[in-house]
Design a protein around this motif. Structure first.
Motif, PDB file in Angstrom:
ATOM      1  N   LEU A  76       0.831  -1.201   0.000  1.00  0.00           N
ATOM      2  CA  LEU A  76       0.000   0.000   0.000  1.00  0.00           C
ATOM      3  C   LEU A  76       0.869   1.256   0.000  1.00  0.00           C
ATOM      4  N   LYS A  77       1.945   1.222   0.755  1.00  0.00           N
ATOM      5  CA  LYS A  77       2.866   2.358   0.778  1.00  0.00           C
ATOM      6  C   LYS A  77       3.545   2.543  -0.583  1.00  0.00           C
ATOM      7  N   ALA A  78       3.867   1.439  -1.243  1.00  0.00           N
ATOM      8  CA  ALA A  78       4.480   1.520  -2.572  1.00  0.00           C
ATOM      9  C   ALA A  78       3.512   2.144  -3.573  1.00  0.00           C
ATOM     10  N   GLU A  79       2.236   1.797  -3.456  1.00  0.00           N
ATOM     11  CA  GLU A  79       1.227   2.408  -4.322  1.00  0.00           C
ATOM     12  C   GLU A  79       1.106   3.904  -4.036  1.00  0.00           C
ATOM     13  N   ASN A  80       1.162   4.282  -2.769  1.00  0.00           N
ATOM     14  CA  ASN A  80       1.111   5.708  -2.423  1.00  0.00           C
ATOM     15  C   ASN A  80       2.305   6.458  -3.008  1.00  0.00           C
ATOM     16  N   SER A  81       3.478   5.839  -2.946  1.00  0.00           N
ATOM     17  CA  SER A  81       4.679   6.473  -3.498  1.00  0.00           C
ATOM     18  C   SER A  81       4.558   6.626  -5.006  1.00  0.00           C
ATOM     19  N   TYR A  82       3.999   5.619  -5.645  1.00  0.00           N
ATOM     20  CA  TYR A  82       3.802   5.682  -7.094  1.00  0.00           C
ATOM     21  C   TYR A  82       2.837   6.816  -7.446  1.00  0.00           C
ATOM     22  N   LEU A  83       1.736   6.929  -6.702  1.00  0.00           N
ATOM     23  CA  LEU A  83       0.795   8.025  -6.930  1.00  0.00           C
ATOM     24  C   LEU A  83       1.483   9.376  -6.760  1.00  0.00           C
ATOM     25  N   ASP A  84       2.267   9.505  -5.695  1.00  0.00           N
ATOM     26  CA  ASP A  84       2.970  10.772  -5.460  1.00  0.00           C
ATOM     27  C   ASP A  84       3.886  11.119  -6.634  1.00  0.00           C
TER      28      ASP A  84
END
Length: 716
Positions: A76-84
């Motif tokens: 989930l954190k990796a997805e957030n980083s990708y979105l950012d």
């Protein structure tokens, strides 16, 4: 001037790009970043002789506290980083949007006071503060102010804080309130002595958050929840000063498809326990003067019969669908309350849905819905009746807070797509209204600059689907305008045309906004709901697709500029239409989407699952399983092109668990054939409703609006 000048600057900047459809704009060039690829761990679901591979089942482990919990959070954190990374170039724009939308909000404000038992109650907000203060004045609005709760102060140090369920004891000396610090709707009930300021040690955890006081000022009833499934299971009785562990269970619900609750009648004479499913409900009651009494059934639950009880002097009014598809009004004596003793007051009407009632000593006010619009119907004790009049073609009106039984004044709300939220007091005898407050939109908003209209699309089976639209005056209907189409379409919840100041940031940039009243809601009557649930659920999805196609055909927009938005059960809608008509939308925003329908409905340990069987069906039955599987978004992801998509969730969501959207996004990434943008945003601190502060939620709105504008090439 501090508030006005920035708004004028923003409006000036907006006017420069007011009608982007008048010139072709190129979508934003997205960064060449590598999206996270979720690990595949095979897991087979076998039921009814059907084997389905679920490669992302492991994502449930954070919820189940399983071995892959850390791996889930890391993903989930990796997805957030990708979105950012993908949205990085819009950071300044998002910041500007946030300031723009926040700049329309009157920060120092007060609600319209409500009279109850000799006190005027209201909330007030202050400059720069995220929450509010709950206050009262005794007898008169000129009396000294008592601050009962300073929620701004209470919320300090908490990423999320919700205080609700405020309930004053009959002697006006004690305040009961609920607090949720995680956003899983598990409230702790607290008691405050309003004379001394002391918070009692009577803290009761894992509740719905509200209480019903008995008239002895020391006994109250509350709803206790199952700590795992979060189902409301028991009604308990608490005595002030007693250990909550010793609280007596006065009602234990055995049907895990029902929600239960407890409340006090408006005339303060009764305590009611309600047990309600989608199709059947039941009330129990006691005299509020005798909390030691055993609750007795008002009218026994009967298959497919719903009813509500409105106590008045000398009798009960009842609204019910018993032999009445759109509900009718009944009455019965105080001592013979089972439905065999009910006498009809207003019969069933095929073109009018009776939604609810509000009782007063000398009046009964009904909320009704006709042709998709809400009407307010007043009945007097002398047998006469009349309706309040509303002038706009599409609007939202509703009965407001009216806790005083002896009042002759009706508080009601009114709004539309162009009219800010308004609170009126209506003299039920003189038949005149007084505007008590209208939402103030800072920055020079003028309703005359916008156009609202209502149109009807035709569904596949010929049904007419109402659509409410709003846009900036001067729109060219040439197919070049971006349009955001919103809908919900479940649980019989009606989506009315209400005002939104954050929405102005889209309208001022040339967007059209539309609401489709699709089946599954109850806008056009009870049948409208029944035709969009269970084995007819696909009507909800095809209605929405028909609405989108109509708006394209009528040149409000085109497929290259059409966007869809929905949340929760409306997020299920987004997932379904993405599968069924992927080429109709340029982009989709799915907030906290209920997209893994079959797996969730098969797992009764997941919060609220059993309560939902009457809405979606029980997949342990083969016909329900087959139908559910045929539309569940996660089950039906295919190797094909999908629209640009922004998906949001909350790690602590109690309504739609985080793993549903996470699994869906992972499967889409591994399966879809296009190069369109797919983004997942997980709020690691909040739940289903997002941020609790009155400004923080605008950061989520800023992200949504920036995503849409990026797809349209709008940069400021």
């Amino acid at each position: 001037m501090k508030l006005i000048l920035p708004s004028l600057v923003l409006l000036s900047a907006i006017s420069a790009c007011n009608n982007p459809q008048k010139k072709e704009m190129k979508p934003m060039k997205w960064p060449d970043a590598k999206a996270p690829i979720a690990e595949i761990i095979p897991h087979n679901r076998i039921i009814h002789g059907d084997t389905v591979a679920d490669n992302y089942y492991w994502m449930i482990d954070y919820f189940k506290k399983g071995p892959d919990s850390t791996k889930v959070v890391d993903y989930l954190k990796a997805e957030n980083s990708y979105l950012d990374t993908m949205m990085k170039s819009t950071d300044a724009f998002q910041s500007d949007l946030f300031k723009e939308m926040k700049g329309r909000i009157k920060e120092k404000d007060e609600s319209v006071p409500v009279l109850k038992n000799g006190y005027f109650y209201y909330t007030k907000t202050e400059d720069g503060k995220q929450y509010f203060k709950y206050c009262r004045k005794k007898g008169s609005l000129t009396a000294p102010e008592e601050v009962l709760l300073d929620v701004d102060e209470m919320a300090k140090g908490h990423a999320y804080y919700s205080a609700s369920g405020f309930s004053i004891s009959p002697d006006n000396k004690l305040l009961a309130f609920g607090v949720d610090k995680v956003s899983r709707r598990q409230y702790t009930i607290n008691i405050k002595n309003l004379e001394t300021g002391e918070i009692y040690k009577d803290a009761i955890t894992n509740t719905q958050g509200a209480v019903a006081w008995a008239n002895d000022n020391k006994t109250f009833f509350y709803t206790s929840k199952n700590p795992v499934t979060l189902l409301s299971e028991k009604i308990k009785k608490h005595q002030l000063g007693a250990d909550a562990k010793t609280d007596v269970v006065v009602y234990d619900e055995k049907d895990n498809t029902n929600y239960i609750g407890v409340g006090k009648s408006k005339n303060d004479k009764y305590i009611f326990i309600s047990s309600a499913g989608t199709l059947t409900n039941e009330f129990r009651m006691i005299d509020a003067d005798h909390p030691e009494s055993a609750f007795k059934v008002f009218s026994p639950r009967s298959k497919d019969v719903l009813y509500d009880v409105l106590p008045v002097d000398g009798k009960f009014y009842i609204t019910t669908n018993w032999n009445a598809k759109n509900f009718r009004l009944m009455e019965c004596p105080l001592n013979n309350t089972s439905k065999e003793n009910w006498k009809e007051v207003i019969p069933n009407r095929n073109d009018v849905l009776l939604e609810s009632g509000e009782e007063f000593k000398d009046f009964l006010v009904l909320s009704e819905r006709k042709n998709g619009l809400r009407e307010i119907h007043v009945l007097k004790n002398d047998g006469s009746d009349y309706y309040l009049k509303f002038d706009e073609p599409v609007y939202a009106a509703g009965i407001g807070a009216n806790p005083e039984y002896n009042s002759k004044t009706l508080r009601y709300s009114y709004t539309s797509l162009v009219t800010p939220s308004s609170t009126y007091d209506y003299d039920l005898e003189k038949k005149d209204k007084k505007l008590m407050k209208q939402q103030e939109v800072l920055g020079g908003y003028d309703a005359k600059d916008y156009v609202s209209e209502r149109v009807f699309a035709t569904a596949k089976d010929g049904t007419k689907i109402p659509i409410a639209l709003v846009y900036k005056k001067g729109l060219d209907k040439n197919g070049k305008a971006p349009l955001l189409l919103y809908a919900y379409g479940s649980y019989g919840s009606s989506t009315d045309a209400t005002f939104s100041s954050p929405r102005l940031s889209l309208l001022n940039r040339g967007f059209v906004f539309a609401i489709a009243n699709i089946r599954g809601g109850e806008e056009m009557g009870r049948q409208w709901y029944e035709d969009g649930k269970l084995m007819k659920k696909k009507n909800t999805f095809t209605d929405f697709i028909s609405a989108g196609e109509y708006l394209v055909d009528q040149k409000f927009t085109s497929k290259n500029h059409l966007y869809a938005h929905g949340g929760s059960a409306g997020g299920l809608l987004m997932g379904a239409v993405a599968n069924m008509a992927p080429d109709l939308w340029n982009g989709i925003i799915a907030d906290v989407p209920f997209v893994d329908v079959v797996n969730t409905m098969l797992d009764e340990s997941i919060p609220l699952t059993t309560n939902e069987f009457d809405e979606w069906g029980n997949p342990k039955k083969k016909d329900a399983y087959d139908y559910m599987k045929s539309y569940s978004p996660y089950e039906n992801v295919e190797k094909k092109a999908y629209p640009n998509m922004l998906v949001t969730t909350g790690l602590h969501d109690s309504q739609v668990q985080y793993f549903e959207p996470a699994k869906w996004v992972a499967k889409l990434r591994a399966t879809k054939t296009d190069k369109n943008v797919l983004l997942l945003k997980t709020n690691m601190e909040f739940g289903h409703g997002g941020a609790s502060g009155r400004f923080d939620y605008l950061k989520d709105v800023s992200l949504r609006w920036a995503f849409l504008c990026a797809l349209e090439g709008i940069e400021k």
